[in-house]
Motif scaffolding. Sequence first.
Motif, short mmCIF file in Angstrom:
data_model
loop_
_atom_site.label_atom_id
_atom_site.label_comp_id
_atom_site.label_asym_id
_atom_site.label_seq_id
_atom_site.Cartn_x
_atom_site.Cartn_y
_atom_site.Cartn_z
N MET A 1 0.83 -1.21 0.00
CA MET A 1 0.00 0.00 0.00
C MET A 1 0.86 1.25 0.00
N LEU A 2 1.92 1.22 0.80
CA LEU A 2 2.84 2.36 0.84
C LEU A 2 3.45 2.59 -0.54
N GLY A 3 3.79 1.51 -1.22
CA GLY A 3 4.34 1.62 -2.57
C GLY A 3 3.33 2.18 -3.55
N SER A 4 2.07 1.80 -3.41
CA SER A 4 1.01 2.36 -4.27
C SER A 4 0.94 3.88 -4.12
N LEU A 5 0.99 4.32 -2.87
CA LEU A 5 0.95 5.76 -2.60
C LEU A 5 2.18 6.45 -3.17
N LEU A 6 3.34 5.83 -3.03
CA LEU A 6 4.58 6.39 -3.56
C LEU A 6 4.52 6.53 -5.08
N GLY A 7 4.10 5.47 -5.76
CA GLY A 7 4.03 5.50 -7.22
C GLY A 7 3.08 6.57 -7.73
N ALA A 8 1.89 6.61 -7.14
CA ALA A 8 0.91 7.63 -7.55
C ALA A 8 1.41 9.03 -7.25
N GLY A 9 2.06 9.20 -6.10
CA GLY A 9 2.58 10.51 -5.73
C GLY A 9 3.63 11.02 -6.69
N ILE A 10 4.54 10.13 -7.12
CA ILE A 10 5.59 10.52 -8.07
C ILE A 10 4.98 10.93 -9.40
N VAL A 11 4.04 10.12 -9.91
CA VAL A 11 3.45 10.38 -11.23
C VAL A 11 2.67 11.69 -11.22
N PHE A 12 1.79 11.86 -10.25
CA PHE A 12 0.97 13.08 -10.22
C PHE A 12 1.82 14.29 -9.81
N GLY A 13 2.89 14.04 -9.03
CA GLY A 13 3.80 15.14 -8.69
C GLY A 13 4.51 15.67 -9.92
N PHE A 14 5.05 14.77 -10.74
CA PHE A 14 5.70 15.19 -11.98
C PHE A 14 4.69 15.86 -12.91
N GLY A 15 3.50 15.28 -12.98
CA GLY A 15 2.47 15.85 -13.86
C GLY A 15 2.12 17.27 -13.49
N SER A 16 2.05 17.56 -12.19
CA SER A 16 1.69 18.91 -11.74
C SER A 16 2.81 19.92 -11.99
N LEU A 17 4.04 19.44 -12.14
CA LEU A 17 5.18 20.34 -12.38
C LEU A 17 5.34 20.72 -13.84
N LEU A 18 4.79 19.90 -14.76
CA LEU A 18 4.95 20.13 -16.19
C LEU A 18 3.74 20.86 -16.76
N ARG A 19 3.97 21.61 -17.80
CA ARG A 19 2.89 22.32 -18.47
C ARG A 19 1.93 21.32 -19.11
N ASN A 20 0.66 21.42 -18.78
CA ASN A 20 -0.37 20.47 -19.24
C ASN A 20 -0.03 19.03 -18.87
N GLY A 21 0.75 18.88 -17.80
CA GLY A 21 1.18 17.54 -17.42
C GLY A 21 0.07 16.66 -16.88
N LEU A 22 -1.05 17.28 -16.46
CA LEU A 22 -2.16 16.52 -15.92
C LEU A 22 -3.21 16.19 -16.98
N SER A 23 -2.94 16.53 -18.25
CA SER A 23 -3.85 16.14 -19.32
C SER A 23 -3.78 14.62 -19.48
N PRO A 24 -4.85 13.98 -19.96
CA PRO A 24 -4.90 12.51 -19.99
C PRO A 24 -3.72 11.84 -20.67
N VAL A 25 -3.39 12.26 -21.89
CA VAL A 25 -2.33 11.58 -22.63
C VAL A 25 -0.97 11.83 -21.98
N ARG A 26 -0.69 13.07 -21.61
CA ARG A 26 0.61 13.38 -20.99
C ARG A 26 0.79 12.67 -19.66
N LEU A 27 -0.27 12.61 -18.87
CA LEU A 27 -0.18 11.92 -17.59
C LEU A 27 0.04 10.43 -17.80
N ALA A 28 -0.58 9.88 -18.84
CA ALA A 28 -0.38 8.46 -19.17
C ALA A 28 1.07 8.21 -19.58
#
Length: 335
Positions: free
Chosen positions: A125-152
């Motif tokens: 569970m801790l690893g699940s939180l870590l993985g999601a945190g890294i992905v959404f963290g990077f996405g929030s730092l990039l321009r349009n990083g939270l758009s569906p395709v870029r986040l994928a």
Amino acid sequence: MGKTNKVHVVILMTAPLWIILITCLSVVLGTKSIALTTVWDAIINYDPENVDHAIIITSRIPRALGALIVGAFLAISGAVMQGMTRNYLASPSIMGVTDGSAFVITICMVWMPGMSSLQMILYSMLGSLLGAGIVFGFGSLLRNGLSPVRLAIIGTVIGTFLSSISSAISTYFQVSQNVSFWYNARLHQIDPSMLKIAIPFGIVGILIIIFLAKSITILSLGEDVSVNLGQRTKLVKAMTVIAVVMLTGTAVALVGKIGFVGLIIPHITRFLVGIDYRWIIPCAGVIGGGFLALCDVLSRFINYPFETPIGVITAFIGIPFFLYLIRSRGGEKHA
């Protein structure tokens, strides 16, 4: 709305029937076929000296239950992730959630080789939180990083990175055979004792999601709509993340990393029952469980008498579906 009601009623009313049917198929079919009468006899009058009884009780039944449970957990997780983020490509396997779990389990296998089943589930569970945190963290730092395709894309890159590190660590410390289980899901190796521990975690996660179902429906219509209706969006998202981490982490600890179930099933479910998450959640659960159990049965016969990894089956279905979504939906968010 009447048609939608009829569809979800039909799905939920018939679910016990076809779940029992799929479970029976999973138990009787395999490298060694077993008669239903023998299965019943093993359940009622278990004889540990009888080879067929031992196969049924220690392997086939836990495997069938594991497929149903894990399929339900992943499908529900994917559905609420898509609703919460309004991202039609969101799923545990694409957004780094399952890769994070497998990565932390790899570390634990090296430095905590004697950990209990409960510890493994908690660290997963801790690893699940870590993985999601890294992905959404990077996405929030990039321009349009939270758009569906870029986040994928970010999720795929981070997932590959975590898998590569895990592979290097497991090879260096010579535990690659043990770790391979979590990257090449093997339902036939499911631990029945861990299954008993995992079920309560899954029930808690699902209850949290059911409690939040109405809020997730509103959130899926847009954050502005949610705020205007007085919803505490940050609290809803935080609780949803906790539930997703519980379900996905438990699923990975049980059988390893399985892709695309959390992507495919929510779309099919929304097509059938509409956008109300009070119905999407239970319907996605039963459809996801049945889907993965059927994939498991199919995996036994593609290269008979050898078993094909179930991840190959789900990827064979999921990758074309993934490409179809990108081609048909582009970068738009789902409503």
